[in-house]
Design an enzyme around this catalytic site. Structure first.
Site, PDB file in Angstrom:
ATOM      1  N   GLU A   1      13.397 -12.675   1.241  1.00  0.00           N
ATOM      2  CA  GLU A   1      14.155 -12.350   0.030  1.00  0.00           C
ATOM      3  C   GLU A   1      14.336 -13.598  -0.828  1.00  0.00           C
ATOM      4  OE1 GLU A   1      17.833 -10.483   1.145  1.00  0.00           O
ATOM      5  OE2 GLU A   1      16.820  -8.633   1.746  1.00  0.00           O
TER       6      GLU A   1
ATOM      7  N   TYR B   1      10.443 -12.190   6.696  1.00  0.00           N
ATOM      8  CA  TYR B   1      11.426 -11.770   5.683  1.00  0.00           C
ATOM      9  C   TYR B   1      11.587 -12.895   4.686  1.00  0.00           C
ATOM     10  CZ  TYR B   1      13.956  -7.428   5.399  1.00  0.00           C
ATOM     11  OH  TYR B   1      14.294  -6.136   5.093  1.00  0.00           O
TER      12      TYR B   1
ATOM     13  N   ARG C   1      -2.115  -1.570  -2.518  1.00  0.00           N
ATOM     14  CA  ARG C   1      -1.108  -0.771  -3.211  1.00  0.00           C
ATOM     15  C   ARG C   1       0.066  -1.666  -3.543  1.00  0.00           C
ATOM     16  NH1 ARG C   1      -3.227   3.971  -2.763  1.00  0.00           N
ATOM     17  NH2 ARG C   1      -1.787   4.716  -4.336  1.00  0.00           N
TER      18      ARG C   1
ATOM     19  N   ASP D   1       2.551  -0.697 -20.079  1.00  0.00           N
ATOM     20  CA  ASP D   1       2.292  -0.333 -18.691  1.00  0.00           C
ATOM     21  C   ASP D   1       0.787  -0.106 -18.575  1.00  0.00           C
ATOM     22  OD1 ASP D   1       1.928   0.834 -16.245  1.00  0.00           O
ATOM     23  OD2 ASP D   1       3.495   2.357 -16.493  1.00  0.00           O
TER      24      ASP D   1
ATOM     25  N   THR E   1       0.087  -1.665 -11.811  1.00  0.00           N
ATOM     26  CA  THR E   1      -0.185  -1.505 -10.383  1.00  0.00           C
ATOM     27  C   THR E   1      -1.351  -2.431 -10.048  1.00  0.00           C
ATOM     28  OG1 THR E   1      -1.704   0.284 -10.878  1.00  0.00           O
ATOM     29  CG2 THR E   1       0.529   0.922 -10.266  1.00  0.00           C
TER      30      THR E   1
ATOM     31  N   LYS F   1      -5.360   0.236  -8.699  1.00  0.00           N
ATOM     32  CA  LYS F   1      -6.224   1.175  -9.437  1.00  0.00           C
ATOM     33  C   LYS F   1      -7.504   0.423  -9.831  1.00  0.00           C
ATOM     34  CE  LYS F   1      -2.203   3.976 -10.500  1.00  0.00           C
ATOM     35  NZ  LYS F   1      -1.277   4.519 -11.516  1.00  0.00           N
TER      36      LYS F   1
HETATM   37  C1  LIG Z   1       0.001   4.873 -11.405  1.00  0.00           C
HETATM   38  C2  LIG Z   1       0.952   4.547 -12.489  1.00  0.00           C
HETATM   39  C3  LIG Z   1       2.242   4.067 -12.215  1.00  0.00           C
HETATM   40  C4  LIG Z   1       2.913   4.132 -10.856  1.00  0.00           C
HETATM   41  O1  LIG Z   1       2.338   3.614  -9.807  1.00  0.00           O
HETATM   42  P1  LIG Z   1       2.788   3.940  -8.298  1.00  0.00           P
HETATM   43  O2  LIG Z   1       2.250   2.751  -7.611  1.00  0.00           O
HETATM   44  O3  LIG Z   1       2.158   5.232  -7.958  1.00  0.00           O
HETATM   45  O4  LIG Z   1       4.290   4.008  -8.279  1.00  0.00           O
HETATM   46  C5  LIG Z   1       3.013   3.632 -13.282  1.00  0.00           C
HETATM   47  N1  LIG Z   1       2.561   3.706 -14.534  1.00  0.00           N
HETATM   48  C6  LIG Z   1       1.355   4.209 -14.845  1.00  0.00           C
HETATM   49  C7  LIG Z   1       0.919   4.246 -16.277  1.00  0.00           C
HETATM   50  C8  LIG Z   1       0.514   4.657 -13.830  1.00  0.00           C
HETATM   51  O5  LIG Z   1      -0.677   5.180 -14.149  1.00  0.00           O
END
Ligand SMILES: *Cc1c(COP(=O)(O)O)cnc(C)c1O
Length: 416
Positions: A55, A53, A234, A199, A225, A228
């Site tokens: 935090e 843990y 993840r 994003d 993220t 991807k």
């Molecule tokens: C995949 C994605 C997210 C969210 O990701 P999670 O890990 O599924 O919560 C946020 N923004 C964009 C543009 C995405 O493609």
């Protein structure tokens, strides 16, 4: 990974994992948001770092015994800074959704106006969907793509921004196959004093691999993220200019989250190190080459590609407009033969989200398996054969066997 302890202790779950291994190995993964992580990333995720843990942040924890965890988190932060050239990085967000919640809360008050790409035109849930926290708590003004070009029209973004004066402008997408003009977004935001938030969840790997321009030099805050194109565990990270560092860190913890997932953050550190290697640039270059080739081959076969092609790892195929097959039907018939894709709205879709006109295809996962241009030709053929023979079970069985035979030639990391 041999899962021998799971096999002994929990044979039921063991069988489920083996079944999923088989599905991943024997099928073609074209879901644009997916990838296969390395065995080193898998090991970190399965490590004893999960027991802790912690935090707080390195050097400022609310729990004892974190002197070693601090080293792992600092390593992840330093590598992310190097990879993206960011001034400040928070590696604790548990996933893209929570990362984006933290960004909104760091910069805005509920009710504030936010400009984001409409979800049905390629934006993400967290950019203002009415069922998402973003749409519920903030006043979302959507921008759209141009009806003719199906690309984001920056003059239109500027017109809306000047008229509406949002407090934050979001640039980013989940289903858009072109690039964004980061510098222009920043110039528009500066005219009205708006924060800039990029994003880059889908394309961060292509940016890290130096194949696409980065918003990091221009934008106040950038989230991504890590699972991807970036090909890590993840999770997510938030990058920002130094002036927003404290607001972002406080918004992540204690604002949105409790304890960080230290095993996942260690896996992020490994993925960032992998992405810093020259091979990763070769990999990401091939992702785009493969996407362009797949789009071209499908076009030749009469499928309409939204906006006419792709500059990144994904494409939207208007299967209803060009073949009279709905996105839902296409997803289902492709699933039957072992090809994973997802149904997706196309811009200005007349159909509903649960049965839209399009499917979204991406090449990051297949490229990790070592596929190149010639293999994309085979994939395009298999997709077309399945869709063309959707009412002929015998033909579909043949295609399914062809998918298995073809897929098995390309190993998946972590699966024997
Ligand atoms: C995949 C994605 C997210 C969210 O990701 P999670 O890990 O599924 O919560 C946020 N923004 C964009 C543009 C995405 O493609």
């Amino acid at each position: 990974m041999n899962y021998s302890n799971i096999q002994k202790q929990d044979p039921v779950l063991y069988e489920i994992i083996k079944e999923e291994e088989k599905r991943q190995k024997q099928g073609l993964e074209l879901i644009a948001s997916e990838n296969y992580v390395s065995e080193a990333v898998l090991e970190a995720m399965g490590s004893i770092l999960t027991n802790k843990y912690s935090e707080g942040y390195p050097g400022k924890r609310y729990y004892g015994g974190n002197e070693i965890i601090d080293k792992a988190e600092t390593l992840a932060i330093d590598r992310a800074k190097e990879l993206f050239g960011a001034e400040h990085v928070n590696v604790q967000p548990l996933s893209g959704g929570p990362a984006n919640i933290a960004v909104y809360f760091a910069l805005l008050q509920p009710g504030d106006k936010v400009l984001g790409l409409s979800l049905d035109q390629g934006g993400h849930l967290t950019h203002g969907h009415p069922m998402n926290f973003s749409g519920k708590l903030f006043n979302i003004i959507p921008y759209t793509v141009n009806k003719e070009t199906e690309e984001v029209d920056m003059d239109e973004v500027e017109r809306i921004a000047l008229a509406e004066k949002p407090k934050m402008i979001i640039a980013g997408f989940s289903a858009y196959s072109r690039t964004l003009d980061w510098k222009r977004f920043k110039e528009i935001a500066d005219k009205i004093g708006a924060y800039t938030f990029a994003d880059i969840a889908h394309i961060s790997g292509l940016i890290a691999g130096k194949q696409l321009d980065s918003p990091v030099p221009y934008f106040d805050v950038v989230s991504t993220t890590t699972h991807k194109t970036l090909r890590g565990p993840r999770g997510a990270i938030i990058m920002c200019k130094e002036q927003f560092a404290s607001a972002i860190d406080k918004a992540v913890f204690p604002g949105v989250q409790g304890g960080p997932h230290d095993h996942i953050n260690a896996a992020k550190a490994i993925a960032f190190a992998e992405a810093l290697k020259p091979e990763y640039q070769t990999y990401t270059k091939q992702i785009i080459i493969n996407a362009k080739r797949l789009a071209a081959k499908l076009s030749e076969k009469g499928y309409r590609i939204v906006s006419g092609g792709t500059d990144n790892h994904l494409m939207l195929v208007d299967v209803f407009g060009s073949k009279g097959v709905t996105g839902k039907e296409a997803e289902k018939v492709l699933e039957q033969v072992g090809i994973s894709v997802n149904k997706n709205m196309v811009p200005y879709d007349q159909r509903k989200p649960m049965d839209p006109s399009g499917i979204r295809l991406g090449t990051p996962a297949l490229t990790t398996r070592g596929m190149q241009e010639v293999e994309m030709d085979v994939v395009a053929d298999l997709i077309d054969r399945a869709i063309a023979n959707r009412n002929d079970q015998a033909k579909l069985d043949e295609v399914k066997q062809a998918v298995i035979d073809f897929s098995l030639k390309f190993p998946v990391p972590g699966i024997a």
